[in-house]
Design a protein around this motif. Structure first.
Motif, mmCIF file in Angstrom:
data_model
loop_
_atom_site.group_PDB
_atom_site.id
_atom_site.type_symbol
_atom_site.label_atom_id
_atom_site.label_comp_id
_atom_site.label_asym_id
_atom_site.label_seq_id
_atom_site.Cartn_x
_atom_site.Cartn_y
_atom_site.Cartn_z
ATOM 1 N N THR A 159 39.088 48.872 24.092
ATOM 2 C CA THR A 159 38.140 49.831 24.680
ATOM 3 C C THR A 159 37.241 49.036 25.621
ATOM 4 O O THR A 159 36.316 48.371 25.182
ATOM 5 N N HIS A 160 37.554 49.109 26.908
ATOM 6 C CA HIS A 160 36.826 48.308 27.890
ATOM 7 C C HIS A 160 35.686 49.126 28.482
ATOM 8 O O HIS A 160 35.890 49.982 29.337
ATOM 9 N N PHE A 161 34.468 48.860 27.986
ATOM 10 C CA PHE A 161 33.265 49.495 28.519
ATOM 11 C C PHE A 161 32.840 48.770 29.796
ATOM 12 O O PHE A 161 33.034 47.566 29.934
ATOM 13 N N PHE A 162 32.229 49.522 30.697
ATOM 14 C CA PHE A 162 31.685 48.909 31.906
ATOM 15 C C PHE A 162 30.174 48.790 31.770
ATOM 16 O O PHE A 162 29.525 49.586 31.099
ATOM 17 N N ASN A 163 29.617 47.791 32.405
ATOM 18 C CA ASN A 163 28.202 47.439 32.264
ATOM 19 C C ASN A 163 27.353 48.118 33.345
ATOM 20 O O ASN A 163 27.702 48.048 34.521
ATOM 21 N N ASN A 211 39.277 46.943 37.485
ATOM 22 C CA ASN A 211 39.037 45.581 37.973
ATOM 23 C C ASN A 211 40.218 45.036 38.763
ATOM 24 O O ASN A 211 40.034 44.236 39.693
ATOM 25 N N ARG A 212 41.423 45.438 38.413
ATOM 26 C CA ARG A 212 42.611 44.961 39.143
ATOM 27 C C ARG A 212 42.523 45.396 40.607
ATOM 28 O O ARG A 212 42.681 44.590 41.525
ATOM 29 N N ILE A 213 42.257 46.675 40.815
ATOM 30 C CA ILE A 213 42.191 47.196 42.184
ATOM 31 C C ILE A 213 40.858 46.856 42.836
ATOM 32 O O ILE A 213 40.800 46.510 44.024
ATOM 33 N N GLY A 214 39.775 46.927 42.067
ATOM 34 C CA GLY A 214 38.453 46.669 42.638
ATOM 35 C C GLY A 214 38.292 45.257 43.147
ATOM 36 O O GLY A 214 37.759 45.040 44.244
ATOM 37 N N VAL A 215 38.755 44.272 42.387
ATOM 38 C CA VAL A 215 38.638 42.878 42.817
ATOM 39 C C VAL A 215 39.592 42.597 43.981
ATOM 40 O O VAL A 215 39.254 41.842 44.908
ATOM 41 N N TYR A 216 40.771 43.203 43.959
ATOM 42 C CA TYR A 216 41.670 43.062 45.105
ATOM 43 C C TYR A 216 40.977 43.570 46.373
ATOM 44 O O TYR A 216 40.982 42.905 47.419
ATOM 45 N N GLY A 217 40.349 44.729 46.266
ATOM 46 C CA GLY A 217 39.639 45.283 47.420
ATOM 47 C C GLY A 217 38.518 44.380 47.892
ATOM 48 O O GLY A 217 38.288 44.232 49.097
ATOM 49 N N MET A 218 37.812 43.757 46.938
ATOM 50 C CA MET A 218 36.727 42.846 47.295
ATOM 51 C C MET A 218 37.250 41.654 48.083
ATOM 52 O O MET A 218 36.648 41.236 49.091
ATOM 53 N N PHE A 219 38.373 41.103 47.668
ATOM 54 C CA PHE A 219 38.925 39.942 48.366
ATOM 55 C C PHE A 219 39.491 40.323 49.731
ATOM 56 O O PHE A 219 39.457 39.518 50.665
ATOM 57 N N CYS A 220 39.980 41.553 49.865
ATOM 58 C CA CYS A 220 40.395 42.047 51.191
ATOM 59 C C CYS A 220 39.192 42.160 52.123
ATOM 60 O O CYS A 220 39.286 41.850 53.312
ATOM 61 N N VAL A 221 38.078 42.594 51.570
ATOM 62 C CA VAL A 221 36.837 42.691 52.345
ATOM 63 C C VAL A 221 36.412 41.304 52.823
ATOM 64 O O VAL A 221 36.024 41.124 53.983
ATOM 65 N N ILE A 262 33.566 37.640 38.864
ATOM 66 C CA ILE A 262 34.570 38.139 39.811
ATOM 67 C C ILE A 262 35.704 37.127 39.959
ATOM 68 O O ILE A 262 36.888 37.493 39.970
ATOM 69 N N LEU A 263 35.359 35.861 40.066
ATOM 70 C CA LEU A 263 36.380 34.824 40.222
ATOM 71 C C LEU A 263 37.237 34.714 38.956
ATOM 72 O O LEU A 263 38.457 34.501 39.042
ATOM 73 N N HIS A 264 36.608 34.903 37.796
ATOM 74 C CA HIS A 264 37.363 34.878 36.540
ATOM 75 C C HIS A 264 38.410 35.989 36.524
ATOM 76 O O HIS A 264 39.570 35.770 36.122
ATOM 77 N N VAL A 265 38.008 37.191 36.968
ATOM 78 C CA VAL A 265 38.940 38.315 37.024
ATOM 79 C C VAL A 265 40.084 38.007 37.991
ATOM 80 O O VAL A 265 41.258 38.238 37.695
ATOM 81 N N ALA A 266 39.733 37.479 39.171
ATOM 82 C CA ALA A 266 40.753 37.159 40.178
ATOM 83 C C ALA A 266 41.736 36.114 39.654
ATOM 84 O O ALA A 266 42.960 36.251 39.819
ATOM 85 N N VAL A 391 44.138 56.317 38.114
ATOM 86 C CA VAL A 391 43.683 55.313 39.078
ATOM 87 C C VAL A 391 42.447 55.804 39.818
ATOM 88 O O VAL A 391 41.448 55.073 39.963
ATOM 89 N N ASP A 392 42.473 57.042 40.296
ATOM 90 C CA ASP A 392 41.312 57.587 41.009
ATOM 91 C C ASP A 392 40.078 57.620 40.127
ATOM 92 O O ASP A 392 38.982 57.224 40.539
ATOM 93 N N ASN A 393 40.233 58.089 38.893
ATOM 94 C CA ASN A 393 39.089 58.163 37.989
ATOM 95 C C ASN A 393 38.524 56.782 37.673
ATOM 96 O O ASN A 393 37.306 56.600 37.580
ATOM 97 N N ALA A 394 39.401 55.797 37.515
ATOM 98 C CA ALA A 394 38.933 54.444 37.212
ATOM 99 C C ALA A 394 38.039 53.905 38.311
ATOM 100 O O ALA A 394 36.981 53.315 38.044
ATOM 101 N N LEU A 395 38.446 54.097 39.562
ATOM 102 C CA LEU A 395 37.643 53.569 40.681
ATOM 103 C C LEU A 395 36.367 54.373 40.887
ATOM 104 O O LEU A 395 35.326 53.811 41.246
#
Length: 810
Positions: A159-163, A211-221, A262-266, A391-395
Motif C-alpha cells: 500500500t504505497h501512500f503518497f506524502n 513514480n515510474r511515469i512521473g520521474v521519467y517525465g521529470m528527466f525528459c523535462v 528522485i534519483l533513488h527512484v530513477a 494510469v490517468d488516475n495515478a498521475l
C-alpha cells in the motif's frame, strides 16, 4: 466481502509512518506507532536523568514522530485531539501489541534487508488473518515475500501512500505473488471509503505507476531544458497551472520531494527494468549528481533548484539555480510568446493545445516533453497497469494534475498530435496506432450519460465503472435529469425524490444567477421533491460573493442596488432555512463567506473531511450579511435556551462568554483547516457528519435527506424569541477593541469593522435580555454591511484582495 479495520499497527515513525498513523487516527482507527530503540543516550537525555531502561528514552523515536505529525504544516491531523488514538512504543518491548491489530503497515527505510528483518519480527507475533502491507515506493513485493510463511504471503500486499498522506489522494495497491483476492478487496474498501484514498491497482514492477511515469517525465523535462537553453523558472512557468499541473510545477515539486529521493527512484528503474525502451533516460544529468554531492537536495537542505534568502533590506527573496554554474541568482522574468498567449486562453484543454502546436521555444519544449510523456505512458500498458484509467488516475492523484496522460492526449487531439509526432520522427505505440486505424479517435468518450474508455484487450470502448455511492452530476445532466438551470447553477434530480442544487460559476462565486436559482429551487423542491442537497464537484463549494461586482457597485455608489442585492440574498437563505423539506448542504474545499452562510442555513451539513469553512468577510473590511452573523450567534447560544426550556436553571445564563466566542470567530475571519475543526469553531454542529472521500459526498448527503424524512421531518419555525446581550456586553467589546488598538494590535479600520460585528451580535443598543426576531438581526447585518461598503478603506481592502489574493490591513 468486507471486514472492518478497527486497529492498526504502524512500524516506522519517520515522516511517512507517523503521518499515516495520523490519518488512521483522523478517521477513528486506533493506531500503534512503533520504532526502534535509540542506541545511545544523548547529552540531553543524561541531563534529564534518563537511562537506557527509561520508557521515555526507549519510545523516543516514536514520540518524536508523533510530535512531528502534531506540529507539521500543513496539519497532519484534522484536529489535534485525534492524536489520542495513537499509542506509541518500540520494537523491542511492544511488538506483542501487534497480535491484536487488524492491519500492520511497515513504513521503515527503503532497504530490502531492513524490511525483511522487520517482517521476521512481525511473523513472531502475527495472528492468522492479520493483513500486512509495506509502504515501499518501489521495492518489489515478490522480493519482500521471499522466505516468509504461507500465512504472511497470503495476507501481504503493498500500500504505497503518497506524502503527505492526509492530502495526497493517491494510494497504489498491488498484491504479492500469493496474496488472497479478499485481502486486496478489504484494503481497497478500507482505504477508499475509510481513509479517503483514490485507489490505483498497480503491478509488481519498479516504482509502480505514478513514480515510474512521473520521474521519467521529470528527466525528459531536464533534457529538453538543457537542449533548448531554458531556465529553471521558465520551465516551471511552462509546466505549472497553465497546462493543468500543480502550482509547484516541475522544480518546486522536486525541491519538495528531495533530489536524492528522485534519483533513488530513477536508479531503481534503471536497475530493475532492463527491458525498458527508454531506460537510458533514467540516468541523471551530470549537474544533478553534482547538486547531490553539494547537498543541494531541496527543502530538506534549504536549497535545491530554488533557495530562500533575504536581500540587503531584509526582504524575503527566492533565488533560482543556474544549472550550468550551480550558482544562485535572482529569478528572471519569463517572456515566451506562446506562453503569454496561452495564459489569455480560457480552459486548460485549449491552453495546452495552443502550446503544443506553437512554433517558438515554449512550443518546442511542450511538444517534446509532452510527446515523450504520452508515448512512454502508452508503452507501459499493460506492463505497470491493466488500463489507461489506472494510469490517468495515478498521475492526477499522485501529482495534483488536472488530467492524466491519456486525458491530455485527448485534449490536444489524438489524430492531429500523432501526425505531428510522426513528422518529428517519434515512434507511435502499436496499440495507439491500431486504435486510430480502427476508427477510434479518442481514448475516452461519453455516451448516453456514461463515460467510456478504450480497452486494449477488447480493442473497443468499455463503460468506466461507477462504484455504488458515486453520484456524478454531469452524467445525470446527460440523461436529461436537469430540472431547471441558468449560467450560474442547476437543479438536478438525483433520484428517490431528492434534488441537488449545483453551482457552476468560477470558484462558485455567488452572484445573481446563483441567488435566482436558489430561490427557484426552493419553490420547485417544495412542490415536486422530498428534499434538497446543495453540492457540486468543483474544487470549492463556494468562495462567497462576487467581489468584482460588489466593488463596482460600491465605487459607483449604487447603494439602493447594493442593499437590494443583500436583502435578496438574505431572503433567499431564509426561504432555504424554512423550506418545508429537509435541506442538506454538502461542502468540500472552500466554503467561505456566502458559501459558509448557505451551509449555516441548511438543516444539516454532510461535509467533506477537507472542508475549509469560514466567515471571512472581515478580511476585506465587511461583516457577514447573508445571515452568517445571526446564525453564529444562534449556534453559540442555542444550547443555553434549550437548557432553560427544561427549567434546569431558574436564572438567565450570562451570554457574554458565548457572544465573545462568536465575535472572535467572525472578527478574526477564522477558517477551519478541516471539517472537524469547523465543528470546533461553531460553524458546524456535532449532528453534522463527515465523509472522508468526497466521491461519496453527494450520495451520503442524499441518504441524510432520506433519513430525515424517514424519522419524520418537521421544518423549523422563524425565531422571534432570540435573547440578546445588549448594550452592556457591547460596551465590553468596545473596551476590548480600544485596548487592542492602543497596544498596536488593531488598526482604526479593524476597530470599525469589529465594532459593527459586535453591534449585530449584541442586538444593537438594546437592554440586556431583550428578545428580538431573526429579521431584526438581519436588518442590522444589512445596514452594517452596506455602510462598510461605502468606507474607502474597505474598498481598498477589496481591491487589494482581488489583485493579490491576500488581505490588507489598513
Amino acid at each position: 466481502m468486507y471486514r472492518a479495520i478497527k486497529r492498526c499497527g504502524v512500524i516506522g515513525a519517520g515522516v511517512m509512518g507517523a503521518t499515516i498513523a495520523a490519518q488512521l487516527a483522523n478517521v477513528g482507527i486506533q493506531a500503534i506507532l512503533l520504532d526502534i530503540v535509540p542506541t545511545e543516550l544523548t547529552d540531553d537525555d543524561k541531563k534529564r536523568g534518563l537511562t537506557k531502561e527509561s520508557r521515555e528514552f526507549r519510545d523516543k523515536l516514536a514520540q518524536g514522530g508523533l510530535d512531528m505529525a502534531l506540529n507539521s504544516k500543513p496539519a497532519s491531523f484534522y484536529v489535534p485531539e485525534n492524536a489520542r488514538l495513537i499509542t506509541i512504543g518500540n520494537m523491542e518491548d511492544n511488538m506483542g501489541w501487534l497480535s491484536d491489530v487488524d492491519w500492520i503497515i511497515e513504513a521503515v527505510v527503503e532497504r530490502l534487508d531492513i524490511k525483511k528483518d522487520v517482517f521476521e519480527r512481525i511473523e513472531a507475533v502475527l495472528k492468522p488473518g492479520t493483513i500486512i502491507t509495506s509502504n515501499t515506493s518501489g521495492i518489489l513485493a515478490k522480493s519482500m515475500c521471499e522466505g516468509r510463511s504461507e500465512n504472511f504471503r497470503r495476507h501481504f500486499a503493498i500500500t504505497h501512500f503518497f506524502n503527505p498522506p492526509r492530502y495526497m489522494r493517491l494510494l497504489e495497491i498491488l498484491p504479492g505473488p500469493d496474496t488472497l483476492p479478499e485481502v486486496i478487496q478489504i484494503l481497497a474498501e478500507t482505504c477508499e471509503k475509510g481513509l479517503g484514498k483514490g485507489v490505483v491497482y498497480a503491478k509488481d514492477t519498479p516504482n509502480f505507476v505514478a513514480n515510474r511515469i512521473g520521474v521519467y517525465g521529470m528527466f525528459c523535462v531536464l533534457k529538453a531544458m538543457m537542449d533548448l537553453g531554458l531556465t529553471i523558472e521558465a520551465v516551471d512557468a511552462l509546466t505549472g497551472p497553465v497546462v493543468g499541473n500543480a502550482k509547484s510545477a516541475s522544480f518546486r515539486t522536486a525541491d519538495l520531494v528531495g533530489l536524492d529521493t528522485i534519483l533513488h527512484v530513477a536508479d531503481n528503474v534503471y536497475e530493475g527494468a532492463p527491458n525498458d525502451e527508454r531506460r537510458e533516460m533514467f540516468k541523471a544529468p551530470d549537474f544533478i549528481r553534482k547538486m547531490i554531492e553539494r547537498g543541494l537536495l531541496g527543502e530538506k537542505t534549504r536549497q535545491g533548484f530554488y533557495k530562500k534568502t533575504e536581500d540587503s533590506e531584509g526582504n524575503r527573496v527566492i533565488l533560482s539555480l543556474d544549472y550550468n554554474t550551480l550558482e544562485y541568482s535572482p529569478q528572471e522574468e519569463v517572456k515566451l510568446a506562446s506562453l503569454e498567449a496561452a495564459k489569455n486562453i480560457s480552459g486548460t484543454f485549449e491552453r495546452l493545445k495552443s502550446l503544443y502546436y506553437a512554433d517558438d521555444v515554449a512550443g518546442q519544449f511542450t511538444f517534446r516533453t509532452l510527446t515523450e510523456d504520452l508515448t512512454y505512458s502508452a508503452n507501459r500498458i499493460p506492463e505497470i497497469a491493466d488500463d489507461i484509467v489506472n494510469v490517468d488516475n495515478a498521475l492526477k492523484w499522485g501529482f495534483g494534475r488536472e488530467m492524466g496522460p491519456f486525458e491530455t492526449w485527448d485534449a490536444i487531439g489524438v489524430s492531429k498530435s500523432v501526425a505531428k509526432m510522426k513528422e518529428a520522427g517519434y515512434q507511435i505505440p502499436i496499440w495507439v496506432q491500431e486504435m486510430l486505424e480502427g476508427g477510434k479517435e479518442s481514448f475516452y468518450k461519453r455516451e448516453a450519460g456514461k463515460l467510456c474508455f478504450y480497452d486494449l484487450t477488447s480493442k473497443d470502448y468499455r463503460d468506466l465503472p461507477v462504484k455504488p455511492g458515486f453520484i456524478l452530476l454531469p452524467s445525470l445532466k446527460d440523461l436529461e435529469k436537469e430540472v431547471a438551470g441558468n449560467k450560474g447553477a442547476s437543479l438536478i434530480d438525483i433520484g428517490d425524490g431528492v434534488a441537488c442544487l449545483e453551482f457552476h460559476t468560477k470558484m462558485n462565486a455567488i452572484g445573481d444567477d446563483i441567488i435566482t436559482m436558489l430561490i427557484k429551487s426552493v419553490d420547485i423542491v417544495s412542490r415536486d421533491f422530498q428534499g434538497l442537497v446543495i453540492a457540486n464537484h468543483a474544487d470549492n463549494f463556494s468562495v462567497g460573493a462576487n467581489l468584482y461586482m460588489l466593488l463596482f457597485a460600491a465605487q459607483e455608489e449604487e447603494w439602493d442596488d447594493l442593499e437590494w442585492a443583500v436583502k435578496t440574498f438574505q431572503d433567499a437563505l431564509m426561504k432555504l432555512k424554512y423550506l418545508d423539506r429537509p435541506v442538506v448542504a454538502a461542502p468540500a474545499g472552500m466554503a467561505l463567506a456566502g458559501g459558509c452562510e448557505i451551509c449555516l442555513a441548511a438543516d444539516r451539513v454532510r461535509y467533506a473531511a477537507e472542508t475549509y469553512m469560514g466567515l471571512v468577510e472581515g478580511s476585506v473590511g465587511l461583516i457577514p450579511a447573508g445571515g452568517g452573523t445571526k446564525e453564529l450567534l444562534l449556534r453559540n447560544t442555542e444550547h443555553l435556551f434549550e437548557v432553560q426550556k427544561e427549567g434546569l436553571y431558574p436564572r438567565q445564563i450570562e451570554l457574554m462568554p458565548f457572544i465573545a466566542r462568536a465575535f472572535e470567530t467572525i472578527a478574526m475571519a477564522r477558517v477551519s483547516t478541516s471539517g472537524p475543526e469547523a465543528v470546533k469553531l461553531g460553524y458546524l454542529r456535532p449532528t453534522d457528519k463527515m465523509t472522508v472521500n468526497r466521491d461519496f459526498l453527494i450520495e451520503d448527503a442524499k441518504k441524510m435527506v432520506l433519513a430525515m424524512n424517514m424519522e419524520g421531518y418537521t421544518p423549523p419555525q422563524p425565531r422571534d424569541d432570540i435573547r440578546v446581550a445588549g448594550e452592556d456586553t457591547l460596551a465590553m467589546i468596545r473596551l476590548a477593541l480600544w485596548t487592542l488598538h492602543e497596544q498596536g494590535y488593531a488598526t482604526d479600520h479593524d476597530v470599525t469593522v469589529a465594532t459593527k460585528v459586535g453591534y449585530v451580535l449584541c442586538g444593537g443598543n438594546l437592554l440586556k435580555d431583550t428578545k428580538v426576531s431573526e429579521q431584526y438581526l438581519l436588518d442590522l447585518e444589512r445596514e452594517a454591511f452596506v455602510s462598510l461598503c461605502g468606507d474607502p478603506k474597505t474598498q481598498a481592502r477589496i481591491q487589494h484582495m482581488l489583485s493579490t489574493g491576500k488581505p490588507l490591513r489598513n
